[in-house]
Scaffold this active site. Structure first.
Site, short mmCIF file in Angstrom:
data_model
loop_
_atom_site.label_atom_id
_atom_site.label_comp_id
_atom_site.label_asym_id
_atom_site.label_seq_id
_atom_site.Cartn_x
_atom_site.Cartn_y
_atom_site.Cartn_z
N ARG A 1 0.86 -1.17 0.00
CA ARG A 1 0.00 0.00 0.00
C ARG A 1 0.89 1.22 0.00
O ARG A 1 2.10 1.12 0.22
CB ARG A 1 -0.97 0.01 1.18
CG ARG A 1 -0.32 -0.09 2.55
CD ARG A 1 -1.36 -0.28 3.62
NE ARG A 1 -2.18 0.93 3.71
CZ ARG A 1 -2.03 1.85 4.66
NH1 ARG A 1 -1.12 1.71 5.59
NH2 ARG A 1 -2.81 2.92 4.71
N GLU B 1 5.08 6.78 1.68
CA GLU B 1 5.58 5.75 2.59
C GLU B 1 5.16 4.39 2.06
O GLU B 1 4.39 3.65 2.70
CB GLU B 1 5.05 5.98 4.00
CG GLU B 1 5.52 7.29 4.60
CD GLU B 1 5.50 7.30 6.12
OE1 GLU B 1 4.77 6.48 6.71
OE2 GLU B 1 6.22 8.13 6.70
N LYS C 1 -4.68 14.41 7.91
CA LYS C 1 -3.76 14.49 6.78
C LYS C 1 -2.88 15.74 6.84
O LYS C 1 -2.02 15.93 6.00
CB LYS C 1 -4.53 14.51 5.45
CG LYS C 1 -5.28 13.23 5.12
CD LYS C 1 -4.38 12.01 5.04
CE LYS C 1 -3.50 11.93 3.82
NZ LYS C 1 -2.72 10.67 3.79
#
Ligand code: FES
Lengths: 309, 347
Positions: free
Chosen positions: B232, B278, B330
């Site tokens: 992911r 990431e 976020k």
């Protein structure tokens, strides 16, 4: 999920008795993948039909996969097929599947084996010996076919019992004197597993410390069925170890997908008609009952399935 | 040079220092895993099988699970420095030793197959030979023998990869974060999560607890077929290229970041603000079934984003359309006002 099958060559056979034989399987080429202790090996004994046998090694860098097979004359024929194999023959198998792993954080491991259920217990015992874990093995059987293998790993931590009634008296005592943090693993006939679970419950063992059944949901193969696409008018067969998604893919019909494991919802597809077997981890119960949508990366159907594609 | 010029010179030098400590260089857009090709910001099970190359508006990424790029030497140097100074950044519960060996072998094998010119794991009569040509290392070791490595296996390999590493153990139907080797985390404390289960770790992410995403992710991770890699790609904005943004190091860097945000340099925003990917990979390890979770940090500047019109457009759309309850999570309340005007100006 259709991974390539491994080609394995029968490299050695040990006949323990008329009933039980051990096969050593080596790769036809390359290295054998390692495996988690307690894993089983799905062996193809007839095209598309697999039987799983416990691997008895500790799983680390195996030079060979060893499995022990009891002849089951009233079974589906897989064990009889395994019993007619000869050295040098090539067979096909899937990658090992881990469904009975040790709990690595356990302070102590109590291993209980009944009959041919001893095979994954041998694997566990070998792994515990390698890592210097605290463990103890009890092996209940009329003929202790793998006693030598177990003794090599467990030494004086191995206890043999000739019959279940003989073991029953030991069991209660065994359960109460285990230190807190012990995990119990039992493999054997269902009646033995039930008896052990009952005794453990009576001795106030938390059920999470007693292991017998596979815990992981694996994508087992299913029955074959047919998919028809209502908009493009195609007809595609889904084989037992294919998914709708992979079958459509192979037929050149590409559908959006992402996780391919029934978790993300990306491959959600409208169902026009058909008897869907839902196997995803995405749809709500109500959506499933409605039967109007399915995740085609995992779910299957009975008979003919018509999709809105 | 006039007095005022030299003053602004030294001022910009301090700013440069603010941005330079523990920095890594930006990625090239050609292989940057741009996370917003499918623009969606909802936290959900956003995983896919790894190793499939993905094309973006600027190139491709994803053919490999491990990152070894122009930042390699720099990353391992920074990590070693952090580990030497703050050894608890590598923390492992005792029962995870087998899983550590399992993870080390897995990583060595992958490095060897993905970068055969730089790394090799070779079988020896009674053990293994590990070769790391990038760092000029050769090490013979025997599986299970700690003295042959001189340290625990995950630390040994952790000092030779760009990725942060976590090991999750499955017990009592839960996943536990029982080993961390994390020096480059973003706003969370790796040392704080050791021994926590998956739910406790995710307690701070809005939404995911209520809508069952954590449960589903946990089930996903604990039932992955052994050896199959998934990935992911979470992301965020950040200022500069500092790698270690953990809670443990907050005092070191938050004041500087706050100072910057209070008085951003509009003329250099394009290079000061970066998008940080990431990219994470996870796999159930072959010998123990433990889950290895790797996180590799990469970034590109706003300037680089602006050079790809599609990326610029989807970044702006995501910032504008983020649901209210996720704005803070976020960091868009902070970065939105910097990023949006810049991208709008340059598009
Ligand atoms: S592809 Fe994710 S649910 Fe089917």
């Amino acid at each position: 999920m259709t991974r390539e099958l491994m080609q394995l060559v029968v490299d050695g056979i040990v006949e323990h008795s008329a009933e039980v034989r051990t096969l050593a399987l080596v790769p036809a080429g390359g290295d054998l993948p390692g495996y988690v202790p307690g894993s089983n090996l799905p062996v193809e004994w007839r095209t598309g039909r697999f039987n799983s046998y416990s691997l008895t090694g500790d799983g680390f860098e195996p030079a060979a996969y060893t499995i022990s097979v009891r002849r089951q004359p009233d079974g589906d024929g897989g064990s009889l097929w395994m019993h007619q194999l000869r050295v040098g023959q090539t067979i096909r198998a899937r990658q090992p599947v881990s469904e009975f792993p040790p709990v690595w954080s356990a302070r102590r491991h109590l291993l209980l084996a009944g009959g041919i259920g001893v095979t994954p217990i041998v694997s566990h015992a070998r792994s515990h010996a390698r890592w210097n874990h605290d463990f103890e093995v009890h092996y209940v059987a009329r003929d202790h076919v793998l006693a030598a293998e177990l003794a090599a790993a467990a030494g004086d931590k191995l206890h043999l019992h000739g019959s279940r009634s003989d073991f029953a008296t030991t069991l209660t005592d065994l359960l109460v004197r285990q230190p807190v943090g012990t995990h119990l693993y039992v493999c054997g006939p269902e009646s033995m597993i039930d008896a052990v679970r009952e005794a453990a419950l009576a001795a106030c063992w938390p059920s999470t410390r007693v292991h017998s059944e596979p815990f992981a949901v694996t994508l087992a193969p299913g029955e074959p069925f047919t998919v028809r696409t209502s908009r493009s008018g195609r007809r595609v067969q889904v084989a037992p170890d294919e998914t709708v998604l992979s079958a459509l893919d192979a037929a050149g019909l590409s559908v959006r997908s992402q996780c391919r494991r029934g978790f993300c919802g990306e491959c959600l597809t409208g169902v026009v008609s058909g008897d869907v077997i839902h196997r995803d981890d995405y749809l709500e119960a109500a959506d499933r009952d409605a039967g109007e949508q399915m995740l085609i990366c995992v779910s299957r159907a009975r008979g003919e399935l018509v999709l809105d594609l | 040079m006039t007095a005022s010029e030299s003053e602004s010179e030294s001022e910009s030098e301090t700013r440069m220092n603010v941005l330079a400590d523990d920095e890594y260089e930006n990625s090239r857009i050609e292989d940057f895993p741009f996370p917003l090709e499918k623009a969606s910001i909802e936290p959900r099970v956003d995983v896919e099988p790894a190793l499939a190359p993905r094309s973006t508006a600027a190139g491709t990424w994803g053919g490999r699970a491990l990152l070894v790029n122009h930042n390699y030497e720099r990353c391992v140097r920074i990590r070693s420095r952090i580990l030497d100074r703050d050894p608890v950044r590598f923390t492992s519960l005792p029962h995870m030793l087998p899983a550590q060996w399992d993870a080390m072998l897995f990583l060595m094998r992958r490095l060897g197959s993905e970068y055969p010119d730089d790394f090799a794991l070779t079988r020896r009569a009674d053990g293994w030979l590990w070769t790391n040509r990038r760092l000029g290392l050769e090490r013979e070791f025997a599986f299970g023998d700690l003295s042959s490595l001189g340290m625990e296996p995950l630390e040994y390999i952790g000092r030779q990869v760009q990725e942060d590493l976590l090991l999750l153990d499955h017990r009592s139907a839960r996943l536990y974060v029982d080993t961390v080797l994390v020096t480059f985390s973003m706003g969370w404390s790796p040392t704080f999560v050791v021994g926590m289960n998956f739910h406790e770790v995710h307690g701070t992410v809005p939404r995911v607890m209520d809508d069952g995403t954590v449960d589903r992710s946990e089930r996903f991770l604990s039932t992955m077929p052994i050896g199959e890699l998934y990935r992911r790609n979470p992301w965020a904005f950040q200022i500069g290229g500092r790698l270690d943004r953990s809670k443990d190091a907050f005092p070191e860097w938050t004041p500087k970041a706050d100072a910057y945000l209070a008085d951003p340099r509009l003329d250099t925003v394009g290079t000061d603000v970066r998008m940080r990917s990431e990219l994470s990979h996870f796999v159930r390890l072959p010998l123990t079934g433990a889950v290895l979770y790797t996180i590799s940090v990469q970034s590109i500047s706003l300037e680089q984003i602006a050079s790809v019109p599609e990326w610029s457009a989807s970044s702006m759309r995501v910032i504008k359309e983020v649901p209210d309850d996720l704005v803070h999570h976020k960091g868009f309340h902070v970065y939105g006002p910097l990023v949006l005007p810049y991208l709008e100006r340059s598009s």
